[in-house]
Structures are given as structure tokens and as C-alpha cells.
Design an enzyme around this catalytic site. Structure first.
Site, PDB file in Angstrom:
ATOM      1  CG  ASP A 281      88.406  60.539  40.723  1.00 10.68           C
ATOM      2  OD1 ASP A 281      89.203  60.448  39.762  1.00 10.68           O
ATOM      3  OD2 ASP A 281      88.722  61.030  41.823  1.00 10.68           O
ATOM      4  CE  LYS A 282      93.639  55.755  37.348  1.00 10.47           C
ATOM      5  NZ  LYS A 282      94.648  56.567  37.618  1.00 10.47           N
ATOM      6  CG  HIS A 283      92.629  55.458  44.087  1.00 11.17           C
ATOM      7  ND1 HIS A 283      93.341  56.556  44.527  1.00 11.17           N
ATOM      8  CD2 HIS A 283      93.209  54.380  44.663  1.00 11.17           C
ATOM      9  CE1 HIS A 283      94.295  56.156  45.340  1.00 11.17           C
ATOM     10  NE2 HIS A 283      94.237  54.843  45.440  1.00 11.17           N
ATOM     11  CB  SER A 284      96.055  53.990  39.980  1.00  9.01           C
ATOM     12  OG  SER A 284      97.217  53.195  40.047  1.00  9.01           O
TER      13      SER A 284
ATOM     14  CB  THR B 259      98.389  62.112  39.269  1.00  5.64           C
ATOM     15  OG1 THR B 259      98.194  60.713  39.066  1.00  5.64           O
ATOM     16  CG2 THR B 259      97.694  62.871  38.160  1.00  5.64           C
TER      17      THR B 259
ATOM     18  NE  ARG C 121      97.473  53.455  57.757  1.00 10.53           N
ATOM     19  CZ  ARG C 121      97.086  53.573  56.480  1.00 10.53           C
ATOM     20  NH1 ARG C 121      96.430  54.630  56.068  1.00 10.53           N
ATOM     21  NH2 ARG C 121      97.344  52.620  55.634  1.00 10.53           N
TER      22      ARG C 121
ATOM     23  CB  SER D 179      93.801  55.711  53.981  1.00 14.78           C
ATOM     24  OG  SER D 179      94.656  56.657  53.418  1.00 14.78           O
TER      25      SER D 179
ATOM     26  CE  LYS E  55      93.575  59.710  50.867  1.00 11.67           C
ATOM     27  NZ  LYS E  55      94.937  59.319  51.106  1.00 11.67           N
ATOM     28  CE  LYS E  56      90.689  59.167  44.125  1.00 16.26           C
ATOM     29  NZ  LYS E  56      90.896  60.085  42.997  1.00 16.26           N
TER      30      LYS E  56
HETATM   31  N1  URA Z   1      97.146  55.470  49.578  1.00 14.89           N
HETATM   32  C1  URA Z   1      96.421  56.128  50.515  1.00 14.89           C
HETATM   33  O1  URA Z   1      95.889  57.203  50.266  1.00 14.89           O
HETATM   34  N2  URA Z   1      96.312  55.580  51.733  1.00 14.89           N
HETATM   35  C2  URA Z   1      96.869  54.392  52.049  1.00 14.89           C
HETATM   36  O2  URA Z   1      96.716  53.952  53.168  1.00 14.89           O
HETATM   37  C3  URA Z   1      97.617  53.711  51.063  1.00 14.89           C
HETATM   38  C4  URA Z   1      97.724  54.283  49.822  1.00 14.89           C
END
Ligand code: URA
Length: 435
Positions: free
Chosen positions: A80-83, A120, A168, A183, A187-188
Site C-alpha cells: 500500500d501507499k499513503h500520502s 481519494t 485531537r 494515527s 490504520k495502514k
Molecule cells: N492523517 C491521519 O490519519 N491522522 C493524522 O493525525 C493526520 C493525518
């Protein structure tokens, strides 16, 4: 004193909580036994005092384990990728199918627009019929069938993050390296990945405005993901201009499809290739990032990536034949207004955040969570940095629901674009790699 009170008192004094204490806290966030007041105190104490590397890893693992962690039994690696978010950033729509075409499986759990940046899920939903809320059985079936799926997190993925993020957001505690890292990664990691690539953006359209801030976040994310057992590489990439020459949900889908069909060169293609190359190399599917990048290019030029995208869309409820003729399906705004240069000169800078907020004002994003987005609106044909324009030449097109909104957007766009008589220095797209 209850365990949570002891944890908070320790944090206040700068102590790093044990992994067990953080696990109990994350479980309490998930099951509601930790109150909002305690969650707020925790977030503020972590913001002020920090957790250090060991604490950050423990919090990330605890938040991951607060819900379901997916396990896969597939014939290739799960990647996977995260931006960290930017403008015209529809890389996921290009990269997920390109990776699938290279033999990987990509169960991508994505987000919606955040602040001035697009999301996305909102982009994918611009395609009529597409659903991003699949149950687990359907999610697995789409990943198996198409090699990739792009979905929203179900309530049982990292539930501790859902609670803590909401707290937060309203307690001024979003900006903490420890909390952002836990955070994003919880999830990833809950998606059960074998490898991850991170696109950490810096520049006027990014959350991290300086390269130093981006590097600190990239290092925290990479160290933490690796310590949690997920091989991870980060690229720090330039976000001083939109990646695709378009911003807005349907407009970006059209650009992603143009890249997948091999009809578009440019920044979106180059970032996708660089990220995919680094990921294929770190997952052991290619010898190095250069060979990985070539494999991604080949997957695009052969049409294999576009075919995976078409399969994924169809499996998620989208129309057959979308990739061949996206304009037939994508919504179009009733007002399309060209913004032209008022003087001759080079386009030398974009005030990225303002540009992003202008698309939110048009309705492409949300001002409050309950807003619905208008998939058709945004900007297209945005000239790249360094373009020399004569007076009267187009700078971009505004797509709006009403004339008055287009006029407001034009004012914002004019203020967000800097024109000078001198050409700007070209900027590298990939500024650094963190492994
Ligand atoms: N994206 C997230 O999922 N969590 C954060 O704290 C900041 C950006």
C-alpha cells in the site's frame, strides 16, 4: 488511582508509559471506558512532552490492535501507499492498479478530503455507481479479483484512532509527530500489509511546509512502521504545485485515467512511478527502485494498469467501459470559466493552501464534516510552474456550480498565483528518500 489516571499523571511529568499501559489506554478508547476528557488530556500531554521512539511504536501498535487486523492469503505481497496530502494528488488512483498489474495486492483503506487537500474516497465516488463502503467479504473479493480495492475504513479498523482523532481535532492537538504517526500507521498496519511506501509532501500545498518538518515526519513514520514489522520507505516530494493539472474530484479522476491510458506525461505520472518503484524494490519484487520504476511504467504503457483500474471500478459498482470514455460518465459543472493572465511573465509560485481552500469553497471539499461534496467542481488545465504566459493566455479553468462562485474563485486564484518576469529555478520532484 485508576490506571488511566496514573498513565496521565506520569505523562504530565514526562514519563514514557509502558507498552501495557498504552495497550490498556487504546483498548479503553475503543470500548468507551476512557472518557473524552481523559483522551484530551492524553493528547495534550503527548503533544507537550512527546513519547520518544519506543513510546510512539508502542502507541501505534496498541492503536492498531484496538480493532481488527486483516490477514491475507494471496499469491503476491500485500502492499500500500499513503500520502500526507496535497493538491491534484490522485496518485492512489494510478498506483493501486499499477501495483496490482505488477503482481501485488493492494487493499487500500483511504480517507476523505482533509483541510485544503482532497481525499481519494471523494474522488472515486465521482464515478457514478462506485461504492467505497464495502463489507469485509466484498473488500476481500475485490482485492482477490482486481488485485486492488479502495475503500473507507470500517468501524472496526483502528477504533482507538477514530476516538482520539475526533478529540485531537477539537483540542488543538493534531500537530504532534507521535500522534500523527500513530494515527496514520494504525490504520495502514491494520490492513495487514507486507510493505508500505509513504509520500511525505512538502511545500505550499502540503501540511508540512518545510523540508525539515517533512523529513522529521518521514523519519518518525518509517522508524515506527519498521519497528512494527512493516518494511517501509518514504519519499519526500515537492508539493509547491498541483501534481495533476486539475483539482476537484471528477476532474482528477479524468486526469488519473489519462495517465493510466498513457495519454498524459507529467508530475502525476512521475510521482506514481517513483513511489511504485521504491515500493516494488522494498517488497523484493524488483532488484532496486530504478527497475521497480520501469516496471510501473511498463504496467501503464502496456494497458495492464488501466485494465486493473477498470476491473476494480466495475467490482466496486462503477460502469463497464468507464476507462474507455470517462467523459461520458463523469459529471460536468454548468459553469466553466477561463482565468487568463493579466500580464506577461512566468508562473513562479502557487499559494497552494489558498488554491486548495478555493476548491473547497467551490464545493469540492467540506467545511464541516456533514457537508456533501460536489464532484463536478474544481480547477482544470492548471499551467505548471515555470510556464511563460503572454497577457490574455489561459492560466486555468474554473468549474463551478454558479457564476457567482466562479467569480469568487477567480479572485482567489489570481491572489494565489505569482507571476514574475524571471523564470523560476526548476525544482526536483523527489527531494529525498528515507528508509
Ligand atoms: N492523517 C491521519 O490519519 N491522522 C493524522 O493525525 C493526520 C493525518
Amino acid at each position: 488511582m485508576s490506571d488511566t489516571r496514573a498513565l496521565l499523571a506520569g505523562l504530565r511529568e514526562g514519563a514514557v508509559p509502558s507498552a501495557d499501559a498504552l495497550s490498556a489506554f487504546a483498548a479503553g478508547l475503543a470500548d468507551g471506558s476512557v472518557s473524552d476528557a481523559q483522551a484530551g488530556a492524553f493528547a495534550m500531554a503527548v503533544c507537550q512532552r512527546g513519547l520518544g521512539e519506543a513510546g510512539r511504536v508502542a502507541l501505534t501498535q496498541a492503536m492498531t490492535a484496538s480493532g481488527k487486523v486483516l490477514r491475507w492469503d494471496l499469491s503476491g505481497p500485500v502492499l500500500d501507499k499513503h500520502s500526507t496530502g496535497g493538491l491534484g494528488d490522485c496518485v492512489s488512483l494510478v498506483l493501486a492498479p499499477a501495483l496490482a498489474a505488477c503482481g501485488a495486492f493492494v487493499p487500500m483503506i483511504s480517507g476523505r478530503g482533509l483541510g485544503h487537500t482532497g481525499g481519494t474516497l471523494d474522488k472515486l465516488e465521482a464515478v457514478p455507481g462506485v461504492s467505497v463502503t464495502l463489507d469485509e467479504a466484498r473488500f476481500r473479493a475485490v482485492v482477490d479479483e482486481a488485485g486492488c480495492a479502495i475503500v473507507s475504513a470500517s468501524p472496526d479498523i483502528a477504533p482507538a484512532d477514530k476516538r482520539l482523532y475526533a478529540v485531537r481535532d477539537v483540542t488543538g492537538t493534531v500537530e504532534s509527530l507521535d500522534l500523527i504517526t500513530a494515527s496514520i500507521l494504525s490504520k495502514k498496519l491494520a490492513a495487514g500489509l507486507d510493505g508500505l511506501v509513504l509520500d511525505v509532501k512538502t511545500g505550499s500545498g502540503a501540511f508540512m511546509k518545510t523540508e525539515g518538518e517533512a523529513r522529521a515526519l518521514a523519519e518518525a513514520l518509517v522508524e515506527t512502521a519498521k519497528a512494527a514489522g512493516c518494511p517501509t520507505t518514504a519519499l519526500i516530494t515537492d508539493m509547491s504545485q498541483p501534481l495533476a493539472p486539475a483539482m476537484g474530484n471528477a476532474l482528477e479522476v479524468a486526469e488519473a485515467v489519462a495517465v493510466l491510458r498513457g495519454d498524459r506525461a507529467g508530475l502525476l505520472l512521475e510521482v506514481s512511478v517513483a513511489l511504485g518503484g521504491a515500493l516494488l524494490a522494498s517488497a523484493g519484487l524488483e532488484a532496486d527502485a530504478k527497475a521497480g520504476a520501469q516496471r510501473i511504467r511498463d504496467a501503464i504503457s502496456s494497458g495492464a494498469a488501466a485494465e486493473r483500474f477498470a476491473r476494480m471500478l466495475a467490482a466496486q459498482g462503477g460502469p463497464l467501459g468507464f476507462v474507455e470514455a470517462p467523459v461520458r460518465y463523469l459529471p460536468e459543472a454548468p459553469v466553466i470559466h477561463e482565468v487568463t493572465a493579466q500580464q506577461e511573465g512566468y508562473v513562479t509560485a502557487f499559494a497552494g493552501q489558498s488554491l486548495g481552500l478555493a476548491t473547497v469553497a467551490l464545493g469540492a471539499g467540506r467545511k464541516v464534516e456533514s457537508d456533501s461534496v460536489n464532484p463536478a467542481v474544481g480547477f482544470s488545465d492548471i499551467v505548471p510552474l515555470g510556464t511563460k504566459v503572454a497577457k490574455g493566455q489561459p492560466l486555468m479553468r474554473i468549474h463551478a456550480a454558479r457564476e457567482a462562485q466562479a467569480a469568487e474563485a477567480e479572485t482567489a486564484v489570481r491572489a494565489a498565483i505569482t507571476h514574475t518576469p524571471l523564470a523560476p529555478e526548476p525544482r526536483p520532484l523527489v527531494l529525498a528518500e528515507v528508509r
